[in-house]
Design a protein around this motif. Structure first.
Motif, mmCIF file in Angstrom:
data_model
loop_
_atom_site.group_PDB
_atom_site.id
_atom_site.type_symbol
_atom_site.label_atom_id
_atom_site.label_comp_id
_atom_site.label_asym_id
_atom_site.label_seq_id
_atom_site.Cartn_x
_atom_site.Cartn_y
_atom_site.Cartn_z
ATOM 1 N N SER A 18 -17.749 -17.795 1.020
ATOM 2 C CA SER A 18 -17.120 -16.490 1.205
ATOM 3 C C SER A 18 -17.629 -15.850 2.485
ATOM 4 O O SER A 18 -18.796 -15.975 2.824
ATOM 5 C CB SER A 18 -17.450 -15.560 0.039
ATOM 6 N N ASN A 19 -16.752 -15.164 3.171
ATOM 7 C CA ASN A 19 -17.144 -14.351 4.311
ATOM 8 C C ASN A 19 -17.140 -12.901 3.848
ATOM 9 O O ASN A 19 -16.116 -12.409 3.378
ATOM 10 C CB ASN A 19 -16.185 -14.532 5.480
ATOM 11 N N ILE A 20 -18.288 -12.256 3.977
ATOM 12 C CA ILE A 20 -18.451 -10.885 3.510
ATOM 13 C C ILE A 20 -18.606 -9.966 4.715
ATOM 14 O O ILE A 20 -19.416 -10.232 5.602
ATOM 15 C CB ILE A 20 -19.706 -10.749 2.615
ATOM 16 N N VAL A 21 -17.832 -8.900 4.756
ATOM 17 C CA VAL A 21 -17.985 -7.838 5.752
ATOM 18 C C VAL A 21 -18.066 -6.545 4.955
ATOM 19 O O VAL A 21 -17.157 -6.218 4.195
ATOM 20 C CB VAL A 21 -16.809 -7.798 6.741
ATOM 21 N N ALA B 279 -23.870 -6.122 -1.567
ATOM 22 C CA ALA B 279 -22.728 -6.020 -0.655
ATOM 23 C C ALA B 279 -21.396 -6.203 -1.381
ATOM 24 O O ALA B 279 -21.261 -7.059 -2.245
ATOM 25 C CB ALA B 279 -22.853 -7.064 0.450
ATOM 26 N N LYS B 280 -20.445 -5.377 -1.017
ATOM 27 C CA LYS B 280 -19.069 -5.465 -1.507
ATOM 28 C C LYS B 280 -18.173 -5.635 -0.283
ATOM 29 O O LYS B 280 -18.117 -4.771 0.584
ATOM 30 C CB LYS B 280 -18.663 -4.189 -2.246
ATOM 31 N N SER B 281 -17.483 -6.754 -0.217
ATOM 32 C CA SER B 281 -16.688 -7.062 0.968
ATOM 33 C C SER B 281 -15.496 -6.121 1.120
ATOM 34 O O SER B 281 -14.847 -5.754 0.151
ATOM 35 C CB SER B 281 -16.196 -8.504 0.917
ATOM 36 N N TYR C 266 -22.330 -13.559 -6.367
ATOM 37 C CA TYR C 266 -23.045 -14.612 -5.663
ATOM 38 C C TYR C 266 -23.685 -15.544 -6.677
ATOM 39 O O TYR C 266 -23.946 -15.165 -7.806
ATOM 40 C CB TYR C 266 -24.154 -14.024 -4.778
ATOM 41 N N SER C 267 -23.990 -16.749 -6.233
ATOM 42 C CA SER C 267 -24.653 -17.699 -7.118
ATOM 43 C C SER C 267 -26.099 -17.263 -7.356
ATOM 44 O O SER C 267 -26.699 -16.555 -6.536
ATOM 45 C CB SER C 267 -24.623 -19.098 -6.510
ATOM 46 N N VAL C 268 -26.657 -17.705 -8.460
ATOM 47 C CA VAL C 268 -28.037 -17.370 -8.804
ATOM 48 C C VAL C 268 -28.991 -17.923 -7.752
ATOM 49 O O VAL C 268 -29.948 -17.252 -7.352
ATOM 50 C CB VAL C 268 -28.383 -17.910 -10.212
ATOM 51 N N SER C 269 -28.729 -19.129 -7.258
ATOM 52 C CA SER C 269 -29.625 -19.718 -6.246
ATOM 53 C C SER C 269 -29.623 -18.896 -4.961
ATOM 54 O O SER C 269 -30.653 -18.715 -4.327
ATOM 55 C CB SER C 269 -29.247 -21.167 -5.962
ATOM 56 N N VAL D 75 -21.789 -1.790 10.198
ATOM 57 C CA VAL D 75 -21.211 -2.894 9.433
ATOM 58 C C VAL D 75 -22.145 -4.103 9.433
ATOM 59 O O VAL D 75 -22.814 -4.378 10.422
ATOM 60 C CB VAL D 75 -19.845 -3.299 10.034
ATOM 61 N N VAL D 76 -22.171 -4.826 8.311
ATOM 62 C CA VAL D 76 -22.921 -6.076 8.185
ATOM 63 C C VAL D 76 -21.944 -7.171 7.775
ATOM 64 O O VAL D 76 -21.076 -6.943 6.928
ATOM 65 C CB VAL D 76 -24.051 -5.960 7.139
ATOM 66 N N ALA D 77 -22.082 -8.355 8.386
ATOM 67 C CA ALA D 77 -21.235 -9.491 8.051
ATOM 68 C C ALA D 77 -22.106 -10.718 7.816
ATOM 69 O O ALA D 77 -23.102 -10.919 8.511
ATOM 70 C CB ALA D 77 -20.247 -9.761 9.173
ATOM 71 N N PHE D 78 -21.715 -11.523 6.834
ATOM 72 C CA PHE D 78 -22.424 -12.773 6.553
ATOM 73 C C PHE D 78 -21.537 -13.698 5.745
ATOM 74 O O PHE D 78 -20.494 -13.290 5.227
ATOM 75 C CB PHE D 78 -23.746 -12.509 5.823
ATOM 76 N N SER D 79 -21.944 -14.948 5.672
ATOM 77 C CA SER D 79 -21.220 -15.950 4.898
ATOM 78 C C SER D 79 -22.130 -16.522 3.832
ATOM 79 O O SER D 79 -23.304 -16.776 4.090
ATOM 80 C CB SER D 79 -20.741 -17.088 5.799
ATOM 81 N N THR D 80 -21.553 -16.752 2.657
ATOM 82 C CA THR D 80 -22.291 -17.379 1.567
ATOM 83 C C THR D 80 -21.326 -17.870 0.507
ATOM 84 O O THR D 80 -20.238 -17.313 0.363
ATOM 85 C CB THR D 80 -23.302 -16.420 0.931
#
Length: 140
Positions: free
Chosen positions: A114-117, A66-68, A21-24, A106-111
């Motif tokens: 990238s879409n992470i599940v 998190a590891k997708s 992920y980005s530092v920000s 399960v947890v899902a999010f976008s950043t």
């Protein structure tokens, strides 16, 4: 010759070692000072709010570490909202069998485009499932 080979290997590793992920983004998650879990599959709306430092740490680490896994599916039984100074800064979705989902916890999010599940951390899943269970007992 050995030094050149070592430098070459280090260069290759530094190019291929992309930050997840980005530092920000990481800084934004680390600054979270309140979490709200909105349960989406209960008859009456229920929101679990916490500023407990232990719970905040669990929820922050859930996202940061998190590891997708593309084989997982999230049924979105709960929405996890991350806040800083009263402003929502991030949102993730959660499902487990206990909360009406069909997959495991399960947890899902976008950043960062990238879409992470990912599988939920045990402690996050237990907090969300326990609040859900307490509220389903009360809603009967």
């Amino acid at each position: 010759m050995m030094i050149r080979a070592l430098i070459f290997i280090m260069l290759i590793l530094s190019i291929s070692a992309k930050a997840q992920y980005s530092v920000s983004f990481l800084n934004k998650i680390k600054q979270t000072d309140r979490i709200e879990v909105h349960y989406l599959k209960l008859k009456k709306p229920v929101v679990y709010k916490t500023t407990d430092s232990g719970h905040l740490l669990f929820f922050k680490e859930q996202i940061i570490k998190a590891k997708s896994n593309p084989n997982l599916k999230c049924d979105s039984a709960a929405e996890i909202r991350y806040f800083r100074k009263g402003i929502q800064i991030f949102k993730a979705y959660f499902s487990s069998r206990s909360t009406g989902g069909h997959a495991g916890s399960v947890v899902a999010f976008s950043t960062d485009n990238s879409n992470i599940v990912t599988l939920s951390a045990y402690n996050v899943g237990m907090i969300i499932d326990e609040v859900y269970y307490q509220n389903t007992k009360q809603n009967k």
